[in-house]
Motif scaffolding. Sequence first.
Motif, mmCIF file in Angstrom:
data_model
loop_
_atom_site.group_PDB
_atom_site.id
_atom_site.type_symbol
_atom_site.label_atom_id
_atom_site.label_comp_id
_atom_site.label_asym_id
_atom_site.label_seq_id
_atom_site.Cartn_x
_atom_site.Cartn_y
_atom_site.Cartn_z
ATOM 1 N N ALA A 49 0.838 -1.204 0.000
ATOM 2 C CA ALA A 49 0.000 0.000 0.000
ATOM 3 C C ALA A 49 0.871 1.251 0.000
ATOM 4 O O ALA A 49 0.563 2.228 -0.678
ATOM 5 C CB ALA A 49 -0.934 0.003 1.202
ATOM 6 N N ASP A 50 1.967 1.226 0.742
ATOM 7 C CA ASP A 50 2.865 2.377 0.770
ATOM 8 C C ASP A 50 3.555 2.564 -0.578
ATOM 9 O O ASP A 50 3.761 3.689 -1.014
ATOM 10 C CB ASP A 50 3.918 2.219 1.865
ATOM 11 N N LEU A 51 3.906 1.475 -1.234
ATOM 12 C CA LEU A 51 4.542 1.581 -2.549
ATOM 13 C C LEU A 51 3.569 2.145 -3.573
ATOM 14 O O LEU A 51 3.949 2.959 -4.418
ATOM 15 C CB LEU A 51 5.049 0.210 -2.999
ATOM 16 N N ASP A 52 2.317 1.730 -3.518
ATOM 17 C CA ASP A 52 1.316 2.265 -4.439
ATOM 18 C C ASP A 52 1.117 3.760 -4.217
ATOM 19 O O ASP A 52 1.032 4.534 -5.172
ATOM 20 C CB ASP A 52 -0.018 1.546 -4.273
ATOM 21 N N ASP A 53 1.056 4.166 -2.957
ATOM 22 C CA ASP A 53 0.893 5.592 -2.638
ATOM 23 C C ASP A 53 2.104 6.388 -3.123
ATOM 24 O O ASP A 53 1.959 7.456 -3.709
ATOM 25 C CB ASP A 53 0.705 5.764 -1.132
ATOM 26 N N LEU A 54 3.294 5.856 -2.902
ATOM 27 C CA LEU A 54 4.515 6.529 -3.353
ATOM 28 C C LEU A 54 4.531 6.652 -4.873
ATOM 29 O O LEU A 54 4.870 7.707 -5.412
ATOM 30 C CB LEU A 54 5.746 5.770 -2.862
ATOM 31 N N ALA A 55 4.130 5.591 -5.568
ATOM 32 C CA ALA A 55 4.106 5.635 -7.031
ATOM 33 C C ALA A 55 3.129 6.699 -7.527
ATOM 34 O O ALA A 55 3.439 7.438 -8.461
ATOM 35 C CB ALA A 55 3.731 4.265 -7.581
#
Length: 66
Positions: free
Chosen positions: A30-36
């Motif tokens: 979820a954090d990677l998706d938000d960062l992307a």
Amino acid sequence: MTLSPGPAGGTHPAKPAPADRHAAPQVPDADLDDLARRLLDPVSRLLRTELRRGRERAGRPFDGRR
């Protein structure tokens, strides 16, 4: 545990090997998706600017596809 000679002739436990500093930290998806999502606009803006500058340097200020 291995022992290494100390400065006064005594023995001290050897220091453990340092952890790998280049290992990627574990980040939830979820954090990677938000960062992307947050990086998409700034990176695409920089890419468009660089492509435009390249066309201007080549003497073609407009993209021929449009």
